[in-house]
Design an enzyme around this catalytic site. Sequence first.
Site, PDB file in Angstrom:
ATOM      1  N   TYR A  97      -4.721  -3.563   9.786  1.00 26.34           N
ATOM      2  CA  TYR A  97      -3.498  -3.689   8.746  1.00 26.34           C
ATOM      3  C   TYR A  97      -2.566  -4.774   9.258  1.00 26.34           C
ATOM      4  CZ  TYR A  97      -4.217   1.679   9.048  1.00 26.34           C
ATOM      5  OH  TYR A  97      -4.195   2.687   8.644  1.00 26.34           O
ATOM      6  N   HIS A 143     -12.822   3.653  11.797  1.00 26.73           N
ATOM      7  CA  HIS A 143     -11.819   3.602  10.534  1.00 26.73           C
ATOM      8  C   HIS A 143     -12.857   3.919   9.456  1.00 26.73           C
ATOM      9  CE1 HIS A 143      -7.617   1.153   8.614  1.00 26.73           C
ATOM     10  NE2 HIS A 143      -8.005   2.080   8.671  1.00 26.73           N
TER      11      HIS A 143
HETATM   12  P1  NAD Z   1       2.987   7.733   2.863  1.00 26.51           P
HETATM   13  O1  NAD Z   1       2.075   8.485   2.143  1.00 26.51           O
HETATM   14  O2  NAD Z   1       2.758   7.439   3.983  1.00 26.51           O
HETATM   15  O3  NAD Z   1       4.259   5.844   1.968  1.00 26.51           O
HETATM   16  C1  NAD Z   1       3.964   4.429   2.514  1.00 26.51           C
HETATM   17  C2  NAD Z   1       5.095   4.624   1.755  1.00 26.51           C
HETATM   18  O4  NAD Z   1       6.325   5.305   1.972  1.00 26.51           O
HETATM   19  C3  NAD Z   1       5.776   3.252   1.852  1.00 26.51           C
HETATM   20  O5  NAD Z   1       5.989   2.236   0.736  1.00 26.51           O
HETATM   21  C4  NAD Z   1       6.885   3.848   2.834  1.00 26.51           C
HETATM   22  O6  NAD Z   1       7.382   2.358   2.500  1.00 26.51           O
HETATM   23  C5  NAD Z   1       7.353   4.522   1.643  1.00 26.51           C
HETATM   24  N1  NAD Z   1       8.530   6.135   2.276  1.00 26.51           N
HETATM   25  C6  NAD Z   1       8.079   6.586   3.854  1.00 26.51           C
HETATM   26  N2  NAD Z   1       9.304   7.311   3.879  1.00 26.51           N
HETATM   27  C7  NAD Z   1       9.754   6.936   2.642  1.00 26.51           C
HETATM   28  C8  NAD Z   1      11.537   7.522   2.295  1.00 26.51           C
HETATM   29  N3  NAD Z   1      11.746   8.911   2.885  1.00 26.51           N
HETATM   30  N4  NAD Z   1      11.617   7.590   0.702  1.00 26.51           N
HETATM   31  C9  NAD Z   1      11.327   6.727  -0.106  1.00 26.51           C
HETATM   32  N5  NAD Z   1      10.198   5.753   0.060  1.00 26.51           N
HETATM   33  C10 NAD Z   1       9.242   6.004   1.384  1.00 26.51           C
HETATM   34  O7  NAD Z   1       1.456   6.067   2.708  1.00 26.51           O
HETATM   35  P2  NAD Z   1       0.404   5.565   3.656  1.00 26.51           P
HETATM   36  O8  NAD Z   1       1.628   4.409   5.039  1.00 26.51           O
HETATM   37  O9  NAD Z   1       0.319   4.747   3.954  1.00 26.51           O
HETATM   38  O10 NAD Z   1      -0.071   6.273   5.571  1.00 26.51           O
HETATM   39  C11 NAD Z   1       1.035   6.704   5.881  1.00 26.51           C
HETATM   40  C12 NAD Z   1       0.083   6.401   7.644  1.00 26.51           C
HETATM   41  O11 NAD Z   1      -1.301   7.273   7.884  1.00 26.51           O
HETATM   42  C13 NAD Z   1      -0.631   4.641   7.522  1.00 26.51           C
HETATM   43  O12 NAD Z   1       0.066   3.798   7.957  1.00 26.51           O
HETATM   44  C14 NAD Z   1      -1.618   4.720   8.527  1.00 26.51           C
HETATM   45  O13 NAD Z   1      -1.327   4.479   9.709  1.00 26.51           O
HETATM   46  C15 NAD Z   1      -1.732   6.132   8.289  1.00 26.51           C
HETATM   47  N6  NAD Z   1      -3.256   5.911   7.317  1.00 26.51           N
HETATM   48  C16 NAD Z   1      -4.519   5.896   8.292  1.00 26.51           C
HETATM   49  C17 NAD Z   1      -5.352   6.051   7.107  1.00 26.51           C
HETATM   50  C18 NAD Z   1      -7.167   5.450   7.289  1.00 26.51           C
HETATM   51  O14 NAD Z   1      -7.489   6.403   8.977  1.00 26.51           O
HETATM   52  N7  NAD Z   1      -7.713   5.340   6.721  1.00 26.51           N
HETATM   53  C19 NAD Z   1      -5.721   5.516   6.070  1.00 26.51           C
HETATM   54  C20 NAD Z   1      -3.831   5.682   4.997  1.00 26.51           C
HETATM   55  C21 NAD Z   1      -3.106   6.371   5.847  1.00 26.51           C
END
Ligand code: NAD
Length: 322
Positions: free
Chosen positions: A62, A127
């Site tokens: 990231y 990952h």
């Molecule tokens: P998410 O679905 O959590 O969406 C994140 C987006 O939504 C960002 O733009 C954030 O600013 C916005 N957001 C969050 N809260 C909000 C709110 N209350 N109102 C409006 N917008 C809002 O997607 P993500 O960040 O990709 O996934 C969460 C976490 O999961 C990642 O940060 C990561 O740590 C993990 N993840 C891991 C993998 C993997 O291991 N392959 C893949 C995806 C995500």
Amino acid sequence: MMAANPLEQRPLGKTGLKVSCVGFGASPLGNVFGVVSESDAIAIVRRAFHLGINFFDTSPYYGGTLSEKMLGKGLKALEVPRNQYIVSTKCGRYKEGFDFSAERVTKSIDESLERLQLDYVDFLQCHDIEFGSLDQIVTETLPALVKLKETGKVKFVGITGLPLEVFTYVLERVPPGTVDVVLSYCHYGINDNTLEEVVPYLKSKGVGIISASPLAMGLLTESGAPDWHPASPQLKAACEAAAAHCKEKGKNISKLALQYSLCNKDISTILVGMNSVKQVDENVDAAIEFATVGKDEKTLAEIEGILKPVKNQTWASGIQQS
Ligand code: NAD
């Protein structure tokens, strides 16, 4: 002083850990969804912790290691004992590409610990394993991670990926107890809930279940998905229509989406990416409202109606496995 902690905690598989039902996804601290300053990153982590979020997830991938560094600064600034928070990072995926070799992942944890300013992580996860050879994950990567447990640098081991079948492939081939946690993303939300079908299998294998991206990486937000989002134009358009419908009704699609994802208690934690203190507040409020009042069934049914033509539509991820 920690504030009263009203956020529900759920047990995570057989790890003995209890994670907050909303987890902190730190990819936004790597500027994945727009720029977040260092002082903001520290404030966001602080707010999350003080509102009861005890689980923080990151990866060297990231922001090309930036997320780990920012999360490390945020956690250090908390000035609380290490056992008050749970941290996961990952290995095998880097800005430079994928490398799931035992040598690389063994070196990777030392690099991550330095960036995070920690002595150990609670989980180290391979990952996005669909981008590697799954047989290498089984025979080389996971055994290397299990060895790392003996060093104390890693408490538990996990795997992450998009296609759900990669989890089954690996879990069918490793000795019981090898994989402690599985992290799935974009498969337990309003538009796609296919993880639900796999939950009984994962439970039968005794692994803890983490579901990430309840907002479908931005699809289920008022501001919409980032440019790099891999969804089809049809899926993006349907989610935009759903968000617009909510807005018209004075509702917030992100709140509804998070509440939907919190429904299945066999899923220990929902990882949300948050890039402002305001989003932390909103998401914790949404979880507390869900626990006390329940979810807005009527509006959810309307959104599900709008998203029906794209229900469970996903996108390609990974390499062809031989
Ligand atoms: P998410 O679905 O959590 O969406 C994140 C987006 O939504 C960002 O733009 C954030 O600013 C916005 N957001 C969050 N809260 C909000 C709110 N209350 N109102 C409006 N917008 C809002 O997607 P993500 O960040 O990709 O996934 C969460 C976490 O999961 C990642 O940060 C990561 O740590 C993990 N993840 C891991 C993998 C993997 O291991 N392959 C893949 C995806 C995500």
